[in-house]
Design an enzyme around this catalytic site. Structure first.
Site, short mmCIF file in Angstrom:
data_model
loop_
_atom_site.label_atom_id
_atom_site.label_comp_id
_atom_site.label_asym_id
_atom_site.label_seq_id
_atom_site.Cartn_x
_atom_site.Cartn_y
_atom_site.Cartn_z
N HIS A 56 -19.56 -14.06 222.50
CA HIS A 56 -19.69 -15.26 223.33
C HIS A 56 -20.60 -16.31 222.69
CE1 HIS A 56 -23.58 -13.54 224.23
NE2 HIS A 56 -23.92 -14.67 224.83
N HIS A 111 -22.97 -21.51 222.10
CA HIS A 111 -22.94 -20.55 223.21
C HIS A 111 -21.75 -20.89 224.10
CE1 HIS A 111 -24.09 -18.32 226.80
NE2 HIS A 111 -24.97 -17.67 226.04
#
Length: 166
Positions: free
Chosen positions: A70, A85
């Site tokens: 992620h 992110h």
């Protein structure tokens, strides 16, 4: 002493950072998570993604790829450390819906594919798809000029011009 007289003069380094995704570039302060909006991780921008393709915003090296895929860290050629992110609270997805196309240590060029992700799954299972792009070693930065484009193109649209301290 001779090095001082004849050595290369140190000048601040400048680097252009490009959008890591297609989408709308917004202020980091607009990210609905205080870790990013209050710049606890560093300064930068965020992208409201139009699709699930993350590309490198700079020429550099992958220094961190989270096992959940992620988030990814890249060190640029000038030494900037960038964190991408993907979404908010996506770590809890444990990698579901994410596919990495690089590994730690890989050299990347601006626009190289890093990670693909399923936006619908993130919308269903996480807090948001908004994707912060943060300079984590902001202490080395002298100045950041940010550009906010309504239709940023990953790897092509400039989103930050950064001057590092000498």
């Amino acid at each position: 002493m001779l090095k001082k007289l004849f050595g290369k003069k140190e000048v601040p380094s400048e680097e252009t950072i490009f959008a890591p995704l297609n989408g709308k570039a917004v202020k980091i302060e607009e990210v609905p998570d205080p870790t990013f909006s209050q710049k606890m991780m560093g300064d930068g921008i965020a992208i409201e993604p139009a699709d699930g393709n993350v590309v490198s915003p700079v020429d550099g090296t992958v220094i961190q790829l989270f096992h959940t895929k992620h988030a990814i860290g890249i060190k640029s050629q000038s030494g900037l450390e960038l964190l991408i992110h993907i979404g908010l609270e996506t770590v809890m997805m444990n990698g579901e819906g994410f596919e990495a196309h690089v590994k730690e240590g890989d050299k990347v060029k601006t626009g190289d594919k890093l990670i693909t992700f399923d936006m619908d799954l993130i919308r269903e299972k996480a807090a948001s798809t908004i994707t912060p792009l943060v300079i984590t070693n902001v202490d080395t930065v002298e100045n950041i000029e940010k550009q906010y484009e309504e239709n940023a193109v990953g790897g092509k649209t400039q989103v930050m011009d950064v001057k590092t301290k000498s």
